[in-house]
Scaffold this motif. Structure first.
Motif, PDB file in Angstrom:
ATOM      1  N   ILE A 105       0.856  -1.187   0.000  1.00  0.00           N
ATOM      2  CA  ILE A 105       0.000   0.000   0.000  1.00  0.00           C
ATOM      3  C   ILE A 105       0.892   1.238   0.000  1.00  0.00           C
ATOM      4  CG2 ILE A 105      -1.826   1.269   1.194  1.00  0.00           C
ATOM      5  CD1 ILE A 105      -2.668  -1.506   0.143  1.00  0.00           C
ATOM      6  N   THR A 106       0.709   2.080  -1.013  1.00  0.00           N
ATOM      7  CA  THR A 106       1.509   3.298  -1.148  1.00  0.00           C
ATOM      8  C   THR A 106       0.597   4.520  -1.103  1.00  0.00           C
ATOM      9  OG1 THR A 106       1.344   3.488  -3.560  1.00  0.00           O
ATOM     10  CG2 THR A 106       3.020   1.980  -2.687  1.00  0.00           C
ATOM     11  N   LEU A 107       1.196   5.687  -1.225  1.00  0.00           N
ATOM     12  CA  LEU A 107       0.410   6.922  -1.201  1.00  0.00           C
ATOM     13  C   LEU A 107      -0.574   6.975  -2.366  1.00  0.00           C
ATOM     14  CD1 LEU A 107       0.169   9.481   0.534  1.00  0.00           C
ATOM     15  CD2 LEU A 107       1.773  10.590  -1.028  1.00  0.00           C
ATOM     16  N   ASP A 108      -0.249   6.289  -3.459  1.00  0.00           N
ATOM     17  CA  ASP A 108      -1.137   6.257  -4.625  1.00  0.00           C
ATOM     18  C   ASP A 108      -2.438   5.505  -4.348  1.00  0.00           C
ATOM     19  OD1 ASP A 108       0.589   7.564  -6.533  1.00  0.00           O
ATOM     20  OD2 ASP A 108       1.827   5.779  -6.459  1.00  0.00           O
ATOM     21  N   ASP A 109      -2.446   4.676  -3.329  1.00  0.00           N
ATOM     22  CA  ASP A 109      -3.570   3.775  -3.082  1.00  0.00           C
ATOM     23  C   ASP A 109      -4.588   4.307  -2.087  1.00  0.00           C
ATOM     24  OD1 ASP A 109      -2.436   1.690  -4.743  1.00  0.00           O
ATOM     25  OD2 ASP A 109      -0.969   1.411  -3.124  1.00  0.00           O
ATOM     26  N   VAL A 110      -4.309   5.461  -1.460  1.00  0.00           N
ATOM     27  CA  VAL A 110      -5.175   5.960  -0.387  1.00  0.00           C
ATOM     28  C   VAL A 110      -5.505   7.433  -0.593  1.00  0.00           C
ATOM     29  CG1 VAL A 110      -4.296   4.288   1.294  1.00  0.00           C
ATOM     30  CG2 VAL A 110      -3.176   6.524   1.083  1.00  0.00           C
ATOM     31  N   THR A 111      -6.520   7.878   0.105  1.00  0.00           N
ATOM     32  CA  THR A 111      -6.833   9.305   0.106  1.00  0.00           C
ATOM     33  C   THR A 111      -6.254   9.990   1.337  1.00  0.00           C
ATOM     34  OG1 THR A 111      -8.967   8.854   1.178  1.00  0.00           O
ATOM     35  CG2 THR A 111      -8.948   9.001  -1.226  1.00  0.00           C
ATOM     36  N   GLN A 112      -5.976   9.195   2.388  1.00  0.00           N
ATOM     37  CA  GLN A 112      -5.400   9.741   3.621  1.00  0.00           C
ATOM     38  C   GLN A 112      -4.227   8.876   4.058  1.00  0.00           C
ATOM     39  OE1 GLN A 112      -8.519  11.632   6.348  1.00  0.00           O
ATOM     40  NE2 GLN A 112      -9.678   9.947   5.442  1.00  0.00           N
ATOM     41  N   ALA A 113      -3.088   9.520   4.265  1.00  0.00           N
ATOM     42  CA  ALA A 113      -1.861   8.801   4.629  1.00  0.00           C
ATOM     43  C   ALA A 113      -1.780   8.587   6.139  1.00  0.00           C
ATOM     44  CB  ALA A 113      -0.649   9.595   4.151  1.00  0.00           C
ATOM     45  N   LYS A 114      -0.843   7.723   6.557  1.00  0.00           N
ATOM     46  CA  LYS A 114      -0.558   7.592   7.985  1.00  0.00           C
ATOM     47  C   LYS A 114      -0.278   8.988   8.572  1.00  0.00           C
ATOM     48  CE  LYS A 114       2.890   4.877   6.965  1.00  0.00           C
ATOM     49  NZ  LYS A 114       4.087   4.020   7.012  1.00  0.00           N
ATOM     50  N   PRO A 115      -0.750   9.283   9.766  1.00  0.00           N
ATOM     51  CA  PRO A 115      -1.260   8.384  10.813  1.00  0.00           C
ATOM     52  C   PRO A 115      -2.734   8.000  10.709  1.00  0.00           C
ATOM     53  CG  PRO A 115      -1.169  10.612  11.673  1.00  0.00           C
ATOM     54  CD  PRO A 115      -0.547  10.660  10.287  1.00  0.00           C
ATOM     55  N   HIS A 116      -3.427   8.429   9.653  1.00  0.00           N
ATOM     56  CA  HIS A 116      -4.790   7.943   9.451  1.00  0.00           C
ATOM     57  C   HIS A 116      -4.729   6.430   9.239  1.00  0.00           C
ATOM     58  CE1 HIS A 116      -8.768   7.387   7.661  1.00  0.00           C
ATOM     59  NE2 HIS A 116      -9.095   8.566   8.173  1.00  0.00           N
ATOM     60  N   PRO A 117      -5.713   5.692   9.732  1.00  0.00           N
ATOM     61  CA  PRO A 117      -5.661   4.226   9.613  1.00  0.00           C
ATOM     62  C   PRO A 117      -5.982   3.678   8.225  1.00  0.00           C
ATOM     63  CG  PRO A 117      -7.670   4.903  10.744  1.00  0.00           C
ATOM     64  CD  PRO A 117      -6.828   6.151  10.591  1.00  0.00           C
ATOM     65  N   GLU A 118      -6.410   4.526   7.288  1.00  0.00           N
ATOM     66  CA  GLU A 118      -6.832   4.014   5.976  1.00  0.00           C
ATOM     67  C   GLU A 118      -5.813   3.084   5.311  1.00  0.00           C
ATOM     68  OE1 GLU A 118      -8.062   5.375   1.450  1.00  0.00           O
ATOM     69  OE2 GLU A 118      -7.578   6.929   2.913  1.00  0.00           O
ATOM     70  N   PRO A 119      -4.506   3.445   5.270  1.00  0.00           N
ATOM     71  CA  PRO A 119      -3.552   2.540   4.603  1.00  0.00           C
ATOM     72  C   PRO A 119      -3.490   1.152   5.261  1.00  0.00           C
ATOM     73  CG  PRO A 119      -2.581   4.713   4.952  1.00  0.00           C
ATOM     74  CD  PRO A 119      -3.855   4.683   5.731  1.00  0.00           C
ATOM     75  N   ILE A 120      -3.592   1.124   6.580  1.00  0.00           N
ATOM     76  CA  ILE A 120      -3.565  -0.159   7.283  1.00  0.00           C
ATOM     77  C   ILE A 120      -4.854  -0.930   7.024  1.00  0.00           C
ATOM     78  CG2 ILE A 120      -3.515  -1.253   9.571  1.00  0.00           C
ATOM     79  CD1 ILE A 120      -1.535   0.870  10.434  1.00  0.00           C
ATOM     80  N   TRP A 121      -5.971  -0.234   7.020  1.00  0.00           N
ATOM     81  CA  TRP A 121      -7.240  -0.902   6.703  1.00  0.00           C
ATOM     82  C   TRP A 121      -7.181  -1.560   5.330  1.00  0.00           C
ATOM     83  CZ3 TRP A 121     -10.756   3.824   8.237  1.00  0.00           C
ATOM     84  CH2 TRP A 121     -10.887   3.871   9.633  1.00  0.00           C
ATOM     85  N   LYS A 122      -6.594  -0.872   4.360  1.00  0.00           N
ATOM     86  CA  LYS A 122      -6.505  -1.424   2.999  1.00  0.00           C
ATOM     87  C   LYS A 122      -5.619  -2.671   2.979  1.00  0.00           C
ATOM     88  CE  LYS A 122      -6.631   0.984  -0.777  1.00  0.00           C
ATOM     89  NZ  LYS A 122      -8.037   0.916  -1.226  1.00  0.00           N
ATOM     90  N   ALA A 123      -4.519  -2.617   3.710  1.00  0.00           N
ATOM     91  CA  ALA A 123      -3.634  -3.786   3.775  1.00  0.00           C
ATOM     92  C   ALA A 123      -4.334  -4.962   4.453  1.00  0.00           C
ATOM     93  CB  ALA A 123      -2.354  -3.424   4.523  1.00  0.00           C
ATOM     94  N   LEU A 124      -5.055  -4.683   5.533  1.00  0.00           N
ATOM     95  CA  LEU A 124      -5.797  -5.745   6.223  1.00  0.00           C
ATOM     96  C   LEU A 124      -6.830  -6.380   5.293  1.00  0.00           C
ATOM     97  CD1 LEU A 124      -6.443  -4.031   9.682  1.00  0.00           C
ATOM     98  CD2 LEU A 124      -4.823  -5.865   9.205  1.00  0.00           C
ATOM     99  N   GLU A 125      -7.469  -5.536   4.485  1.00  0.00           N
ATOM    100  CA  GLU A 125      -8.453  -6.051   3.537  1.00  0.00           C
ATOM    101  C   GLU A 125      -7.783  -6.926   2.478  1.00  0.00           C
ATOM    102  OE1 GLU A 125     -11.884  -4.352   0.446  1.00  0.00           O
ATOM    103  OE2 GLU A 125     -10.659  -2.957   1.621  1.00  0.00           O
ATOM    104  N   ASP A 126      -6.652  -6.449   1.946  1.00  0.00           N
ATOM    105  CA  ASP A 126      -5.892  -7.233   0.958  1.00  0.00           C
ATOM    106  C   ASP A 126      -5.546  -8.614   1.486  1.00  0.00           C
ATOM    107  OD1 ASP A 126      -5.885  -5.289  -0.994  1.00  0.00           O
ATOM    108  OD2 ASP A 126      -3.772  -4.750  -0.734  1.00  0.00           O
ATOM    109  N   LEU A 127      -5.085  -8.629   2.736  1.00  0.00           N
ATOM    110  CA  LEU A 127      -4.540  -9.853   3.321  1.00  0.00           C
ATOM    111  C   LEU A 127      -5.594 -10.676   4.052  1.00  0.00           C
ATOM    112  CD1 LEU A 127      -1.274  -8.223   4.729  1.00  0.00           C
ATOM    113  CD2 LEU A 127      -1.442  -9.731   2.756  1.00  0.00           C
ATOM    114  N   GLN A 128      -6.825 -10.135   4.100  1.00  0.00           N
ATOM    115  CA  GLN A 128      -7.903 -10.783   4.863  1.00  0.00           C
ATOM    116  C   GLN A 128      -7.420 -11.105   6.275  1.00  0.00           C
ATOM    117  OE1 GLN A 128      -8.878 -14.062   2.054  1.00  0.00           O
ATOM    118  NE2 GLN A 128     -10.736 -12.918   1.571  1.00  0.00           N
ATOM    119  N   ALA A 129      -6.852 -10.077   6.907  1.00  0.00           N
ATOM    120  CA  ALA A 129      -6.193 -10.240   8.198  1.00  0.00           C
ATOM    121  C   ALA A 129      -7.056  -9.684   9.337  1.00  0.00           C
ATOM    122  CB  ALA A 129      -4.840  -9.532   8.188  1.00  0.00           C
ATOM    123  N   ASP A 130      -6.901 -10.287  10.483  1.00  0.00           N
ATOM    124  CA  ASP A 130      -7.578  -9.863  11.710  1.00  0.00           C
ATOM    125  C   ASP A 130      -6.721  -8.791  12.386  1.00  0.00           C
ATOM    126  OD1 ASP A 130      -8.728  -9.560  14.199  1.00  0.00           O
ATOM    127  OD2 ASP A 130      -8.731 -11.692  14.694  1.00  0.00           O
TER     128      ASP A 130
END
Length: 211
Positions: A128-153
């Motif tokens: 997940i890079t800056l190109d993939d999100v509308t809000q960068a860290k420290p917003h949780p969006e990038p982590i949420w996207k990674a969790l979704e990709d990986l189907q992770a808890d």
């Protein structure tokens, strides 16, 4: 609870880009008749480039970004290396079945360059890079996207980074967090943000996943 998924920041965590970043900022600021100390430049390392440069000069920020990226990409391979123990640790984590992802505030092209140069590009199921999100860290969006990709808890996920943005993003996404003692800004600075773990060396991750 055991860790099943590990998300990593890239720059300053897995790969050493500190001197490249210093050199690129220094080159850029000289082109625009600006001057900063090395200590001041260190504070620019972490947030998205556009965020940093707009604070310095909102009028010329876009032109400064172009100058920075031209220098950064042209000199990338001369400076960038993986930190000690990174390749071996990532290999072992992968062999143990840990899901691995990258969550970076850099643009996709630069992230791909760093992963390819250090031969880490085959290990990560989500990048997940800056190109993939509308809000960068420290917003949780990038982590949420990674969790979704990986189907992770989130409860069994760890976010590892060298910057307080990484720790805060992890906390905001309700995952466990780990700072790295080799952070360019210093271990003590990261401890102020209360990460779940502090890695003295990369191999410490292998102990954490066994807990």
């Amino acid at each position: 609870m055991n860790i099943h998924t590990i998300l990593f920041d890239l720059d300053g965590t897995l790969i050493d880009t500190n001197e490249l970043i210093f050199a690129s900022f220094d080159h850029t600021f000289k082109q625009y008749n600006l001057s900063f100390t090395r200590e001041e430049l260190a504070e620019f390392n972490g947030p998205p480039l556009i965020e940093t440069l707009k604070k310095i000069d909102p009028v010329r920020a876009e032109n400064m970004i172009a100058t920075y990226r031209e220098h950064n990409h042209a000199n990338h391979d001369k400076y960038v290396t993986a930190f000690p123990q990174v390749t071996d640790t990532i290999y072992q984590l992968k062999s143990k079945g840990i899901k691995l992802g990258i969550v970076s505030t850099k643009m996709s092209e630069a992230v791909k360059m760093g992963l390819a140069l250090t031969e880490l590009d085959t290990f990560f199921e989500s990048v997940i890079t800056l190109d993939d999100v509308t809000q960068a860290k420290p917003h949780p969006e990038p982590i949420w996207k990674a969790l979704e990709d990986l189907q992770a808890d989130p409860a069994t996920t760890l976010m590892v980074g060298d910057n307080h943005h990484d720790i805060e993003a992890g906390q905001n996404a309700h995952v466990q967090t780990a700072g790295v003692a080799w952070s360019q800004k210093g271990k003590e600075r990261l401890l102020e943000y209360d990460p779940t773990y502090m890695l003295e060396e990369m191999h410490d991750l292998l102990k954490i996943i066994e807990v």
